[in-house]
Enzyme design. Structure first.
Site, PDB file in Angstrom:
ATOM      1  N   HIS A  44      -6.343  -6.588  -0.368  1.00  0.00           N
ATOM      2  CA  HIS A  44      -5.211  -5.699  -0.081  1.00  0.00           C
ATOM      3  C   HIS A  44      -4.405  -6.406   1.003  1.00  0.00           C
ATOM      4  O   HIS A  44      -4.472  -6.057   2.177  1.00  0.00           O
ATOM      5  CB  HIS A  44      -5.808  -4.365   0.406  1.00  0.00           C
ATOM      6  CG  HIS A  44      -4.887  -3.191   0.290  1.00  0.00           C
ATOM      7  ND1 HIS A  44      -4.353  -2.775  -0.897  1.00  0.00           N
ATOM      8  CD2 HIS A  44      -4.397  -2.338   1.225  1.00  0.00           C
ATOM      9  CE1 HIS A  44      -3.594  -1.704  -0.689  1.00  0.00           C
ATOM     10  NE2 HIS A  44      -3.597  -1.428   0.596  1.00  0.00           N
ATOM     11  N   ASP A  96      -8.133  -6.417  -5.351  1.00  0.00           N
ATOM     12  CA  ASP A  96      -7.795  -5.208  -4.603  1.00  0.00           C
ATOM     13  C   ASP A  96      -8.588  -4.028  -5.167  1.00  0.00           C
ATOM     14  O   ASP A  96      -8.288  -3.516  -6.235  1.00  0.00           O
ATOM     15  CB  ASP A  96      -6.297  -4.942  -4.685  1.00  0.00           C
ATOM     16  CG  ASP A  96      -5.842  -3.924  -3.635  1.00  0.00           C
ATOM     17  OD1 ASP A  96      -6.698  -3.150  -3.153  1.00  0.00           O
ATOM     18  OD2 ASP A  96      -4.653  -3.917  -3.295  1.00  0.00           O
ATOM     19  N   SER A 156       0.833  -1.196   0.000  1.00  0.00           N
ATOM     20  CA  SER A 156       0.000   0.000   0.000  1.00  0.00           C
ATOM     21  C   SER A 156       0.878   1.259   0.000  1.00  0.00           C
ATOM     22  O   SER A 156       1.762   1.383  -0.834  1.00  0.00           O
ATOM     23  CB  SER A 156      -0.941  -0.059   1.206  1.00  0.00           C
ATOM     24  OG  SER A 156      -2.057   0.762   1.011  1.00  0.00           O
TER      25      SER A 156
END
Lengths: 810, 810
Positions: free
Chosen positions: B527, B496, B377
């Protein structure tokens, strides 16, 4: 956010000074400081660990804290001549992890402290030197925003680790009556020994050797004797999940009529006669050095916490588990002796060997002889079982969600009733699940026939056909022989439908007759551990308890721990203390009382569903439960009686065991009845499963085990009802669980259904629901038989114990 | 159960002998053993750690294994004169954790091995001495039932720990090209330094000091130079969750008409001009000794794994985080330089100080100068950003779910489109979330005004009013300036919806132009981290990669790692390798193609819902999604066009980026269009979130970090559809995201919606659905405006790239 604290020991000033000196917060120099401000600066700088960080770094860290709206804490101590209460608690809150602007404001820290239920020391607006010392001590023993005492947080940061080389530091060290993390967990020693138990469960003519895994501080090598936290876990060496699944019993079959009997308890009482024991093995010499070591994957994080604090931890799985001898017996004396044999070895009363073949003896020379047991579920059950024997060395058991009578785990009033979530499980399934000798191919080859034979005995003994109590079950009633000598801390979830509340209720009531101290904690979990919650200092309570019981620390644990500590179901993070659980007197309501609305306007219901609907409910029992309990009309309307009270005028707390007396008739010669009490009212309720507030946030020691911080929070959406207790019965067992009577179709019988004991707050405006039905998709067998039940409502009553409004909740 | 393995390096016999000797499996004595059976016994006894356990114990453990249906492994080696392939693999499977009777049968181990996808060495039915050595090596490099290589499992058990005192053991040690856990994690050293970055983001006239936290093996104190695994995490010093929540933007407001413009890219291009930098601080002397230390709560378990294997790990949070200077800028060059400054220090090219005040310099004297970045991320985003600078020392980045262009994270085609799960988030919210200087009360007091000013700039620059691309966003396009010099391992979840697939797609395509090696892993997570799954040896792949890039080990990592590794969505635990991702050619279908059924028989839909329904859907967007996608009639029928293909005759894999070209008209001067491709078909699908197969089962080193073993498994119930890609657009941005055109009511415009790239298997019998709608409750603003959209279906088409059936999947 509420940071409750129950394990703090009020401590006089002279003792505080001594403890702060022992824990190195006060030095010879700072003990002489007369100026509170200078001392305050010294304490703050010590907080940031002078042996591990430079003075510049520590000053920077103190500088990061605000003492007033304009002065940082370091400048405060260099420019001010007094320490005000407000400044002290402004800084204190920041040290505890609370954030200025978010959690509190610098001009009124006390409002936030009251809201968070944080303790404020009894000090003047300007702290004297003595008050500063006392307030600092209280602060170190206050819980942070993240669920640990500040001193435990500091230990995790390395506060005590900076003194690892200091031979003068006390080890163990106690601070506010609780053992401190002064032991280096990087040098823990892991030994395996094989204890020779007074058992031969596999009948091979040799006593069963039981593997015990020991983890102990390296300091024991230098002569330190430590007590042991012992967890007896049959799951610990692995489980046979698939094989157990295959054994799981089909519950979609009809209830059969049972032949009436005239049995008395004497007829089905289990014999206490014990099989003859082979002689012990010859001991071929002795050694102090173990020759096998181990590494564990799952460990109980509460046990790990104690490893940093001067306790050894022992895991042992008992008969029939991997690397041990014997077979699983699911709840008999043999499993109890599996646990007590380990305790006897730890107490110096039994032989262990270094390996399974050479018969070289090894003593628990590092043990101080004191043992406390921990663990949940089967683990807690074994703690209870061991405690009931009065075995020497066992000083206490912390029993979390333990079984006290196996019949109540797999049966109820002559009916096969499953533990929640485990439809079709029984003693044979649990035996197979835990018989981890199966995981060692060569060992299993030797024992396979014996085991299959033993499995058959379990299957036949448990007698699913009748569901009756018999001598098989009587041998598995842990409350039958009570010779308890140790104090008990009982912990149970008020939403535990696996090991239900009757277990802790019956255990506690039985223990009331004994000359021991017992404490009870009832939380809002299902089948949960409690040692990492923010709203309760469970870990500290257990530390206080075990420091007292196993290290004989005079910390008043028996007085400090509340007798009964209950988590509120209607408000998050709220705990109440009481002197007892269970109001012996009850309010009585006729089921035809006009204050109850009969929602379906019936007193008759059929247990038979259309085949499609039945299959659908079997597949999705949650759907069945919604249809059963929902106040609006559903497909279950004709299959249950739903009585709903008027809205309550004020909060009512059900405290103990409610009872339903029904005048009931079945249309057949068989019949089963179920009943539930339901809390109706649109409200946000606590999550069923604890939520993770902060992952890996709890550090149980320096460079040691991390744990998630957890809490039950409110569900995001309001729900309209919640079942809070239930009961089930085979109508042929209306006298008791072994006596079988005839059931004549259409004839009314008086049956008495005792609900699971509970402690449940019904909020004002909510309604109490009484639901009467037959097949319970989640728990009973599911025959979908064409049976109609009739209840004479005016001959039926509910007796329900409420907590008197003047009860001593705090 | 499928134990896939991609990171094994084929190794010749002479190298195998050398590695087994280096790892102490072969000694001078056993290397000379000519008899395979004797050698086999010696290897088995070594497996149970001769330096830690007695011979009797080890023999017992070998005795527990079965070599044939009647002979245990120890007796086998004492009574047999040969080692058969069957006996070897019977024992091997048990060492790998598989259970006789449950996982395999002793008379045919190979069937189970094939089923589990376990490798079998190329050996004869009777193993020669050389074959035994080769097979043993292959076995140590085979993955266990619990997701680790056997040698990693053994390391967790203490295999390498028994040699901690052996100065002759290589440190680092490589085995099959992968760094081994030969470092004592109990003596890791934790240092804090403050790197002086070439930034002054808070405009205080001083360069920003950035805190860096270093964990390194104690062996570095004795001269060992190690590479660094660096994770740049703005979250790492804490987050302001509540403050960020408060800033979150309301999305329930109307779409406004935008004034048309004639903008070209040059008009909105961000300037590359950089602000003037203050001079660096004076360095008041140098030291090798840090003066601040730290303890971390959350760490990335993959980083921890490398700590046991001879890598240092560095965490740094960058500008505007606690204990650092500066302000958050959400995605600009300043954040990139925050990361590269740390790398420059690790490479010897930048100054760091021991504390924030004294200006004493400290070098990364323990560093070998090589750095690899990790993290997911925002963390992965910063890895990408750093890699694009070509900073010296950075040898690779493992980018998990990284952003490559912030516009694509918060916008789409001129429309405000949220990251999944974060409706109303924007650059200001993320800035506030990560501005952890706010958590230090005294520091925040100093910076508060500057920060509030910076927040305003973020809010105004991001321009939620138009949703257009502008110079603010252009400065946050990480692919704008590419000067990459390091190899890249990209990892992304095919589900995701937070950092969507376009990020990795665009990054990968851009990198194709560069002279670097890049690899791609697409998994079925949302994620998620991937380093503790059973079905893929991700940790080993990363070990191979980093051993190669950071230690220059010649392990053929570039050839061994598949170019593209994709997890199958339709079958659990199944991974395929490909040479590329994205078929450049596509099949084209007219939306009026008769093979599509128009479920609602409409080409017109209204975006307006009844107020109650709208509010209901806002509250429960999952309900909205079900109504939108469900094939049966719902309240969304008049609010979307639903085209459903015929059932597919064979499996089809969508490989890359599909495109929808619509001829569309809005009834108003504004308009937004959304589209989704849906996989219709009743099937069990993989769980959205990985399930824990075994808690704490992975041990990343001896007495070191434990991790849960996880996997995506099939959901218990079949579902009827799954959206696998979508797209959104403001119709005024039909040319591009900065150019705004007029929209005339009723006029048809051709608009082109590029879907999120994907890799999705539609099973034979399933149907492909094309759903065209406007407001997307989960992603777009929700104006509930009275707009009607008309699509000329025969003028509209879908272009969709399918994987050719002869693609090189393995």
């Amino acid at each position: 956010m509420k940071i409750n604290q129950f394990a703090y020991v009020p401590t006089p000033h002279h003792q505080i000074v001594k403890e702060l000196a022992n824990s190195r917060f006060l030095s010879a120099r700072t003990q002489k400081m007369a100026d509170p401000v200078m001392l305050y600066r010294a304490l703050l700088l010590k907080f940031f660990m002078e042996k591990r960080q430079s003075r510049a770094v520590r000053i920077q860290k103190v500088t990061n804290l605000m003492a007033t709206a304009t002065l940082n804490a370091y400048d405060y101590t260099t420019t001010q001549s007094i320490v005000t209460k407000t400044a002290f608690y402004n800084v204190a809150l920041q040290l505890l992890g609370f954030q200025v602007g978010l959690d509190f404001e610098l001009d009124h820290p006390f409002a936030a402290m009251a809201q968070f239920k944080l303790p404020i020391a009894n000090v003047d607006d300007q702290l004297s030197r003595e008050q500063l010392v006392d307030a600092w001590y209280r602060l170190l023993n206050t819980r942070t925003k993240f669920g640990q005492t500040l001193i435990d947080y500091l230990a995790g940061e390395g506060y005590y680790a900076q003194f690892y080389d200091d031979q003068n530091l006390n080890r163990p060290l106690f601070f506010n009556g609780k053992a401190q993390a002064v032991f280096d967990t990087s040098s823990l020693i892991s030994d395996v020994v094989y204890v020779e138990a007074p058992l031969d469960t596999d009948h091979d003519g040799q006593r069963d050797l039981l593997k015990a895994e020991i983890i102990r501080p390296a300091n024991t090598e230098d002569g330190l004797k430590v007590p042991t936290v012992f967890t007896a876990s049959p799951y610990d060496q692995g489980t046979n999940d698939e094989a157990a699944d295959k054994l799981t019993h089909d519950v979609n079959h009809p209830l059969s009529r049972k032949q009436p009997n005239q049995l008395t308890y004497e007829d089905i009482q289990a014999s206490d006669e014990q099989p003859k024991l082979p002689a012990p093995r010859k001991v071929n010499g002795d050694t102090d050095v173990a020759e096998e070591t181990f590494v564990k994957t799952w460990t109980y994080s509460l046990n790990d916490y104690f490893l940093a604090r001067g306790f050894a931890v022992v895991y042992s799985s008992g008969v029939g588990t991997k690397d041990s001898d014997g077979v699983r017996t699911t709840g008999t004396r043999a499993e109890t002796l599996s646990a007590t044999a380990i305790i006897e070895w730890l107490h110096g009363d039994r032989t262990a060997f270094t390996n399974r073949t050479d018969q070289i003896g090894i003593k628990a020379w590092w043990s101080n002889g004191n043992v406390g047991m921990t663990g949940r579920s089967y683990l807690g059950t074994l703690s209870t079982a061991a405690a009931m024997t009065g075995v020497a060395g066992l000083k206490t058991a912390v029993v979390e969600a333990g079984i006290s009578n196996y019949y109540d785990y797999y049966r109820e009033n002559g009916l096969v009733v499953a533990p929640g979530g485990f439809q079709g499980e029984d003693t044979d399934v649990l035996g197979e699940l835990t018989f981890s000798r199966e995981q060692s191919a060569a060992d299993y080859l030797k024992i396979k026939d014996t085991w299959l034979d033993q499995l058959k005995k379990l299957t036949s003994g448990q007698d699913r056909d009748t569901g009756n109590y018999n001598s098989f079950w009587d041998a598995r009633n842990l409350l039958k022989h009570v010779n308890i000598k140790c104090d008990m801390l009982l912990v149970h979830g008020l939403n535990d439908w696996n090991v239900k509340l009757s277990h802790v209720w019956n255990l506690r009531n039985r223990l009331k007759k004994e000359a021991i101290t017992q404490k009870l904690i009832l939380h809002q979990g299902q089948h949960e551990y409690l040692n990492n919650f923010r709203s309760v200092d469970y870990t500290d309570l257990v530390n206080l308890w075990l420091s007292n019981k196993l290290y004989d620390v005079q910390n008043n644990a028996n007085d400090i721990l509340p007798d009964v500590l209950v988590q509120d179901n209607a408000e998050p993070e709220t705990w109440h203390t009481y002197q007892d659980w269970g109001n012996p007197s009850a309010d009585t309501y006729s089921l035809s009382d006009s204050r109850f609305t009969n929602l379906n306007e019936n007193n008759v219901f059929s247990d038979h569903l259309d085949d499609d609907l039945f299959k659908n409910y079997v597949k999705d029992t949650a759907k069945w439960q919604r249809a059963l309990f929902n106040k609006s009309h559903t497909k279950m309307d004709k299959h249950a009686i739903q009585l709903i009270s008027e809205p309550l005028k004020k909060d009512l707390i059900v405290d103990g065991q409610a009872k339903l007396t029904l005048s009931a008739a079945s249309s057949e010669t068989i019949g089963l009845l179920s009943a539930a009490l339901v809390d109706y009212g649109k409200a946000k309720r606590l999550t069923a499963v604890p939520q993770i507030l902060a992952a890996q946030k709890i550090i149980t020691g320096y460079n040691w085990r991390k744990d998630n911080l957890r809490e039950f929070t409110f569900e995001k959406k309001a729900s309209t009802y919640k079942k809070f207790t239930d009961a089930h019965m085979n109508m042929q067992n209306r006298q008791n669980s072994y006596r079988v009577d005839d059931l004549k179709p259409g004839q009314y019988y008086t049956v008495e259904l005792a609900f699971q004991p509970t402690f449940w707050r019904l909020l004002a405006g909510h309604q109490l629901g009484i639901i009467i039905y037959a097949t319970d998709m989640d728990y009973t067998i599911r025959g979908n038989q064409d049976i109609t039940y009739t209840i004479a409502l005016d001959e039926s009553k509910l007796e329900i114990p409420f907590l008197p409004s003047d009860a001593n909740a705090k």
